[in-house]
Design an enzyme around this catalytic site. Sequence first.
Site, short mmCIF file in Angstrom:
data_model
loop_
_atom_site.label_atom_id
_atom_site.label_comp_id
_atom_site.label_asym_id
_atom_site.label_seq_id
_atom_site.Cartn_x
_atom_site.Cartn_y
_atom_site.Cartn_z
N TYR A 1 11.06 3.35 1.21
CA TYR A 1 10.48 1.97 0.84
C TYR A 1 9.43 1.49 -0.03
CZ TYR A 1 7.37 -2.05 2.04
OH TYR A 1 6.56 -3.09 2.12
N ASP B 1 0.78 -1.23 0.02
CA ASP B 1 0.05 0.15 -0.01
C ASP B 1 0.75 1.36 -0.02
OD1 ASP B 1 0.55 -1.04 2.83
OD2 ASP B 1 0.06 0.85 3.29
#
Length: 292
Positions: free
Chosen positions: A126, A103
Site C-alpha cells: 500500500y 503516512d
Amino acid sequence: MKVLITGSHGQVGHCLVERLNKREDIDVVAYDRDVLDITNKEQVQAVIAELMPNVIINAAAHTAVDKAESDVEPSFAINRDGPMNLAMAAESVGALLLHISTDYVFDGSKTEPYSESDTTGPQGVYGKSKLAGELAVQEHCSKYAILRTAWVFGEHGNNFVKTMLRLGADRPELGIIGDQFGGPTYAGDIADALITMMDKFAVADNDLSGVYHYSGAPHVSWYEFAKEIFFAADKYSVLKSTPLVNEITADQYPLPAPRPANSRLNCSKIESVFGIVPSDWKLALNNIAEYK
C-alpha cells in the site's frame, strides 16, 4: 470554477461533494469508479478533455492495506497509474490537481513527527503504491498539491471509529495496540483543508505546488484513540455499555501488512502556507451518534 472529484463515494470524497455543492461559485462534477475508472488512461483523458475542469481532486484510492499485500497489481493500478493518468490529463487542460496520499510512505522508525522533506521508505505494498502515485503526480503535472494524511475517520465509509463501535457493541473487552502512534484525522476536516488549498491556489501570486502534511492533534496511540472513542460513545449514549479496553503491542496482533510505529506528521508547513491547523479529532467525536 469547475471542480472534478474522483472517488466521490469514499470518506473524503463524500465530504467534498457535500461541502462544494453548497457553494454557488463552484460547478461540481463528482465521479466514483463506476463512472470514471482512473486506471483507464484513455477514459480519463476523454472525460477531462470534455469537462475542462479548473481543479481535479483525486480522492480515489485502493486503501485495503492488508489486502494490498496479495492484490499488488490492483493496488498499483489505482494508487500509481490512476494518479499518473489524472496528472497527465490535468496538465493537458491546465488544471490544478489535488491528490491525497498517506503516512504509510514512511517506515515509521523516526522518533519525531515526519516532515515533508524526510526520506520516504514504505514497508508494504500500500505505502509503496501510494509513494509511486506521488512521484507520478510530481513528474507529470506542474500545478499540484499532494496532501499526506493519516488515520482517517468519519461518518461515511469504513474506519477505526466504526470498527470500535461495532466491536464494542458485541464484546465486553477489547485489546487495542498501544505502541503505534499517529494523528487521527476527521474526513470532513481533510475536505475543508483541500477546499482551502484550492481557493488559495486560485488567487496565489506564486506557485504553491508541493507536498503537504495534514493530520489530527493531539497525537495518540490506537489504544488512546479507542479510549476516547468509547468515552464519547458513553457520553452520548451510543452503546448500551462500553467495553473494557486493554493495551497490547503490535506483536500481539500480527497483520499481513506492516504498519509504521510512528505515523505522526509535522503539519507546520501547511499551516504556514495555507493557514490550515491540525484536525481537532476529539471535537469530531462529538457527533459519534452519526457514525453507526
